[in-house]
Design an enzyme around this catalytic site. Sequence first.
Site, mmCIF file in Angstrom:
data_model
loop_
_atom_site.group_PDB
_atom_site.id
_atom_site.type_symbol
_atom_site.label_atom_id
_atom_site.label_comp_id
_atom_site.label_asym_id
_atom_site.label_seq_id
_atom_site.Cartn_x
_atom_site.Cartn_y
_atom_site.Cartn_z
ATOM 1 N N ARG A 163 0.871 -1.188 0.000
ATOM 2 C CA ARG A 163 0.000 0.000 0.000
ATOM 3 C C ARG A 163 0.896 1.222 0.000
ATOM 4 O O ARG A 163 1.648 1.444 0.939
ATOM 5 C CB ARG A 163 -0.906 -0.088 1.232
ATOM 6 C CG ARG A 163 -1.375 1.195 1.813
ATOM 7 C CD ARG A 163 -2.526 1.016 2.789
ATOM 8 N NE ARG A 163 -2.154 0.529 4.114
ATOM 9 C CZ ARG A 163 -1.448 1.224 5.008
ATOM 10 N NH1 ARG A 163 -0.965 2.410 4.720
ATOM 11 N NH2 ARG A 163 -1.203 0.711 6.196
ATOM 12 N N HIS A 208 -3.103 4.241 5.378
ATOM 13 C CA HIS A 208 -4.272 3.342 5.460
ATOM 14 C C HIS A 208 -5.530 4.029 4.917
ATOM 15 O O HIS A 208 -6.255 3.480 4.096
ATOM 16 C CB HIS A 208 -4.473 2.921 6.912
ATOM 17 C CG HIS A 208 -5.711 2.128 7.150
ATOM 18 N ND1 HIS A 208 -5.856 0.837 6.704
ATOM 19 C CD2 HIS A 208 -6.883 2.451 7.767
ATOM 20 C CE1 HIS A 208 -7.069 0.391 7.048
ATOM 21 N NE2 HIS A 208 -7.698 1.348 7.685
ATOM 22 N N TYR A 212 4.694 4.873 11.775
ATOM 23 C CA TYR A 212 5.004 3.440 11.832
ATOM 24 C C TYR A 212 5.814 2.894 10.653
ATOM 25 O O TYR A 212 6.134 1.712 10.626
ATOM 26 C CB TYR A 212 3.710 2.612 11.989
ATOM 27 C CG TYR A 212 2.681 2.820 10.890
ATOM 28 C CD1 TYR A 212 2.739 2.076 9.718
ATOM 29 C CD2 TYR A 212 1.663 3.756 11.030
ATOM 30 C CE1 TYR A 212 1.803 2.262 8.714
ATOM 31 C CE2 TYR A 212 0.718 3.957 10.025
ATOM 32 C CZ TYR A 212 0.791 3.210 8.866
ATOM 33 O OH TYR A 212 -0.136 3.391 7.870
HETATM 34 C C1 LIG Z 1 -13.778 -6.944 12.949
HETATM 35 C C2 LIG Z 1 -12.967 -5.697 12.800
HETATM 36 N N1 LIG Z 1 -11.953 -5.443 13.652
HETATM 37 C C3 LIG Z 1 -11.219 -4.312 13.524
HETATM 38 C C4 LIG Z 1 -11.502 -3.408 12.542
HETATM 39 C C5 LIG Z 1 -10.681 -2.134 12.406
HETATM 40 N N2 LIG Z 1 -9.856 -2.189 11.197
HETATM 41 C C6 LIG Z 1 -10.230 -1.576 10.061
HETATM 42 S S1 LIG Z 1 -9.144 -1.810 8.819
HETATM 43 C C7 LIG Z 1 -8.118 -2.720 9.806
HETATM 44 C C8 LIG Z 1 -6.833 -3.290 9.247
HETATM 45 C C9 LIG Z 1 -7.057 -4.377 8.247
HETATM 46 O O1 LIG Z 1 -5.842 -4.688 7.616
HETATM 47 P P1 LIG Z 1 -5.789 -5.655 6.378
HETATM 48 O O2 LIG Z 1 -6.734 -6.798 6.549
HETATM 49 O O3 LIG Z 1 -4.382 -5.982 6.137
HETATM 50 O O4 LIG Z 1 -6.385 -4.794 5.170
HETATM 51 P P2 LIG Z 1 -5.821 -3.444 4.516
HETATM 52 O O5 LIG Z 1 -6.498 -2.315 5.262
HETATM 53 O O6 LIG Z 1 -4.350 -3.425 4.655
HETATM 54 O O7 LIG Z 1 -6.280 -3.488 3.110
HETATM 55 C C10 LIG Z 1 -8.635 -2.820 11.095
HETATM 56 C C11 LIG Z 1 -7.975 -3.512 12.204
HETATM 57 C C12 LIG Z 1 -12.583 -3.706 11.666
HETATM 58 N N3 LIG Z 1 -12.909 -2.909 10.656
HETATM 59 N N4 LIG Z 1 -13.278 -4.854 11.811
#
Ligand SMILES: Cc1ncc(C[n+]2csc(CCOP(=O)(O)OP(=O)(O)O)c2C)c(N)n1
Length: 388
Positions: free
Chosen positions: A282, A286, A295
């Site tokens: 990415r 975020h 980070y």
């Molecule tokens: C069940 C749940 N727990 C926590 C969150 C908060 N949250 C939103 S995005 C994220 C990170 C997800 O990372 P990844 O799966 O690697 O996807 P990326 O954002 O990198 O595409 C988190 C922890 C959420 N949306 N849903």
Amino acid sequence: MTTTPQAARRASPRKRRPATPAAPDPAAGLMPQAEPVRLLNSDGTPLPPRADYPEPPVEALREMYRRMIVGRRFDAQATALTKQGRLAVYPSSRGQEACQVGGVLALRDDDWVFPTYRESMALTARGIDPVEVLTLLRGDWHCGYDSAARRTAPQCTPLATQCVHAAGLAYGESYQGRDTVALVYIGDGATSEGDFHEGVNFAAVFKAPVVYFVQNNRYAISVPLSRQTAAPSLAYKGVGYGVPSEQVDGNDPVAVLAVLNRAVAHARAGKGPYLVEAHTYRMEPHTNADDQTRYRDADEVEAWRDRDPIARLETYLRARDVLDDAAVAEIAEQAEAYAARLRERMNAQPTVDPLSLFEHVYAQPTAQLVEQREQVRAELAAAQEEDA
Ligand SMILES: Cc1ncc(C[n+]2csc(CCOP(=O)(O)OP(=O)(O)O)c2C)c(N)n1
Ligand SMILES: [Mg+2]
């Protein structure tokens, strides 16, 4: 004289056992390659062709390039719209264009996509109206597009829940004799969620035609992959459930499409699910609300610029003589026009009825909802009187 069996065994000379044939490897056909599949070098020069992942037709790759260019321009425009207050939030997928577009190109129109919040680009690449795609991120309560008509589930914010939805839907489709496939986009971090494991397991046991497409972009917000899992590859998570799994260079558009084509063909042939881990990155924070300097180092981001999926495909297509300066300029113009039209439409104030919040929650609204709706209605009426 009686002897115990143990004593008899001790007394008899040890017999030489015939060599037993090696037991068949139960994980054969499931294991990912040791290294991510790659068909182009980082500089866009081709690697030797492979029989297991035949290269997609060059017309498909040219179309992939076009959609990646338009997709990147869309993505930049959406980020700009957050700064102008037109979007509440936007999770960029810049750098992940090969995965965003590859996932969509590997499917037929009647196949299903299960996207996350990161997949706005994939949905526009699927031909969904970009204003509809951005409806939710604009702050509306619904996903903007007709999921059933577009065969595209609403973009999923609760991590990994789409894994079980897709398993159920795909199972239902095959149960009814249709050969449609469901492709799940999921992030690296979300593969730590229970729903991911439950979805993959269900799909494996019931042979549901699902492709679990993990975009490993190295981060779950600020949490790096090394703090998320000790698995050598996220593809092994599929093997544990009996699902054939592969890893691919997610910034190599040719390899991404080749691997997904095979995964989709496997699912469509009724052989059950397939898992693909794409190694990508990415390039942006975020979301626009995130401060990535807290980070990760700028050097790390810079290093990934050298593996840009668009530059890589462009070099390759030019060398194959299917792309020249004129075509590149024409596609860039298309992308510019797409962004300008989006900007124009997003600048118009949406009309949102606050009372619509209460619709479509239950077929028969609960007493609390009725009461709350009445409260909102009274507040709106009072505010209107004040304005008058
Ligand atoms: C069940 C749940 N727990 C926590 C969150 C908060 N949250 C939103 S995005 C994220 C990170 C997800 O990372 P990844 O799966 O690697 O996807 P990326 O954002 O990198 O595409 C988190 C922890 C959420 N949306 N849903
Ligand atoms: Mg991630």
